[in-house]
Design a protein around this motif. Structure first.
Motif, short mmCIF file in Angstrom:
data_model
loop_
_atom_site.label_atom_id
_atom_site.label_comp_id
_atom_site.label_asym_id
_atom_site.label_seq_id
_atom_site.Cartn_x
_atom_site.Cartn_y
_atom_site.Cartn_z
N ASN A 1 1.03 -0.97 0.08
CA ASN A 1 -0.11 0.07 -0.68
C ASN A 1 0.91 1.19 0.15
OD1 ASN A 1 -2.43 -1.14 0.06
ND2 ASN A 1 -2.74 -1.37 2.33
N MET A 2 2.31 1.36 0.62
CA MET A 2 2.76 2.31 0.34
C MET A 2 3.72 2.28 -0.99
SD MET A 2 5.24 1.40 4.15
CE MET A 2 6.60 3.05 3.96
N VAL A 3 3.40 1.25 -1.78
CA VAL A 3 3.85 1.92 -3.23
C VAL A 3 3.17 1.78 -4.23
CG1 VAL A 3 5.58 0.05 -4.53
CG2 VAL A 3 6.10 0.02 -2.27
N THR A 4 1.76 0.91 -4.03
CA THR A 4 1.15 1.48 -5.28
C THR A 4 0.52 2.88 -5.58
OG1 THR A 4 -0.88 0.06 -3.45
CG2 THR A 4 0.26 -1.06 -5.31
N PRO A 5 0.32 3.58 -4.78
CA PRO A 5 -0.13 5.01 -5.32
C PRO A 5 0.30 5.72 -6.41
CG PRO A 5 -0.15 5.16 -2.77
CD PRO A 5 0.23 3.73 -3.31
N ALA A 6 2.36 5.70 -6.22
CA ALA A 6 2.60 6.28 -7.44
C ALA A 6 3.23 5.42 -8.23
CB ALA A 6 4.45 7.06 -6.32
N LEU A 7 3.37 4.40 -8.59
CA LEU A 7 3.08 2.93 -9.28
C LEU A 7 1.64 3.52 -10.44
CD1 LEU A 7 4.38 0.33 -10.88
CD2 LEU A 7 2.75 -0.43 -9.82
N LEU A 8 0.47 3.18 -9.19
CA LEU A 8 -0.36 3.46 -10.12
C LEU A 8 -1.03 5.31 -10.90
CD1 LEU A 8 -2.66 1.09 -8.28
CD2 LEU A 8 -2.20 0.58 -10.58
N GLU A 9 -0.29 6.56 -9.74
CA GLU A 9 -0.38 6.71 -10.32
C GLU A 9 0.24 7.29 -12.23
OE1 GLU A 9 0.35 11.75 -9.24
OE2 GLU A 9 1.17 10.29 -8.01
N GLN A 10 1.49 6.47 -12.38
CA GLN A 10 2.02 6.71 -13.36
C GLN A 10 1.26 6.25 -14.57
OE1 GLN A 10 5.40 8.02 -14.06
NE2 GLN A 10 5.60 8.07 -15.74
N TYR A 11 0.87 4.41 -13.74
CA TYR A 11 0.48 3.84 -14.73
C TYR A 11 -1.49 3.53 -14.19
CZ TYR A 11 5.43 2.66 -15.79
OH TYR A 11 6.89 3.13 -15.94
N PRO A 12 -1.86 4.49 -14.96
CA PRO A 12 -3.04 4.26 -14.36
C PRO A 12 -4.35 3.59 -14.27
CG PRO A 12 -3.09 6.46 -15.78
CD PRO A 12 -1.74 5.78 -15.00
N THR A 13 -4.23 2.61 -16.38
CA THR A 13 -4.76 1.40 -17.05
C THR A 13 -3.71 1.11 -17.20
OG1 THR A 13 -4.47 2.61 -18.98
CG2 THR A 13 -6.00 3.96 -17.19
N PRO A 14 -4.62 -0.20 -17.40
CA PRO A 14 -3.95 -1.65 -18.42
C PRO A 14 -3.32 -1.08 -19.75
CG PRO A 14 -5.69 -2.16 -17.45
CD PRO A 14 -5.71 -1.07 -17.47
N GLU A 15 -3.29 -0.05 -20.28
CA GLU A 15 -2.97 0.22 -21.79
C GLU A 15 -1.59 0.90 -21.60
OE1 GLU A 15 -7.45 -0.01 -22.14
OE2 GLU A 15 -5.49 0.60 -21.60
N HIS A 16 -1.16 2.30 -20.62
CA HIS A 16 -0.58 2.60 -19.38
C HIS A 16 0.46 1.33 -19.27
CE1 HIS A 16 -2.97 5.97 -19.41
NE2 HIS A 16 -2.02 6.89 -19.25
N LEU A 17 -0.02 0.72 -18.18
CA LEU A 17 1.37 -0.69 -17.85
C LEU A 17 1.36 -1.43 -19.22
CD1 LEU A 17 2.33 -1.50 -14.98
CD2 LEU A 17 0.60 -3.51 -15.60
N ALA A 18 0.81 -1.41 -20.31
CA ALA A 18 1.00 -2.23 -21.06
C ALA A 18 2.30 -1.59 -21.92
CB ALA A 18 -0.05 -2.52 -22.09
N THR A 19 2.85 -0.17 -21.87
CA THR A 19 3.64 0.72 -22.62
C THR A 19 4.68 0.30 -21.92
OG1 THR A 19 3.31 2.66 -21.75
CG2 THR A 19 1.69 2.05 -23.76
#
Length: 224
Positions: free
Chosen positions: A49-67
């Protein structure tokens, strides 16, 4: 005490005292949860829970994570256990969701296990938490608690064997809740090194307690 009686007591206690248990992972949708669960393998929910906010801000959707490449993901999760492998899993997860599942997290255990970094335990978590399916995720806490209390037999040596025994004895509509009951009990009371039997409300039907403290009466009010 027979196994069926133990399940009866377990369900009666938790339905009365913890009727709506929830995962401690922070998420707002299926994509966020599957990312968190992949990261949570052999890692605490608190750290995830300490890590996911910044990670998901950078990659908020599967499309973002896919890149993203594993090298780009790594800095966000470097404080997580096994960050190199998990960075590779997340990069592959994003691509697989986009290419094979129209950017949607699948709703079957079989399809979920096709995703990188998603084994049966993780698939069961998603199926249970997101889709409210009767799927029992057996992590180290569930495995330990089930064996100690006597919900699973001594010859159940694998997570799948424990899962099968739990599924046979817990009503389908309660399986998603029971998953959380057992995890949270193992996380805070029935801990690995020294279970907190003196605080446990389940001692009167716990096989471990009865074997280690055989001279105490079989009474729900007993405490060490």
């Amino acid at each position: 005490m027979r196994k069926q009686e133990r399940f009866k007591h377990l369900i009666e206690y938790f339905t009365s005292n913890f009727p709506e248990p929830k995962t401690e992972l922070a998420y707002t949708n299926a994509y966020e949860l599957i990312v968190a669960v992949v990261l949570s393998a052999q890692c605490t929910d608190k750290r995830v829970n300490m890590v996911t906010p910044a990670l998901l801000e950078q990659y908020p959707t599967p499309e973002h994570l896919a890149t993203a490449t594993p090298e780009e993901i790594f800095p966000f999760i470097k404080s997580i256990s096994y960050p190199n492998n998990k960075a590779k899993h997340l990069a592959g997860l994003g691509k697989k969701l986009v290419e094979d599942f129209n950017s949607e997290v699948p709703d079957t255990v079989e399809d979920l296990q096709k995703l990188p970094g998603v084994g049966r335990k993780t698939a069961n978590v998603i199926a249970s938490v997101i889709y409210n399916q009767p799927a029992m995720a057996v992590d180290t806490h569930v495995f330990r608690v089930s064996k100690r209390i006597g919900l699973a037999t001594k010859n159940a040596h694998t997570a799948r064997e424990v899962e099968n025994q739990l599924m046979k004895n817990i009503p389908e509509d309660l399986v998603p809740k029971a998953h959380h009951w057992l995890i949270l009990h193992g996380r805070y009371i029935c801990v690995a090194r020294r279970p907190k039997c003196e605080e446990c409300p389940l001692t009167f039907f716990c096989d471990f307690y009865q074997k280690h403290y055989p001279n105490l009466p079989d009474d729900p009010e007993n405490k060490l």
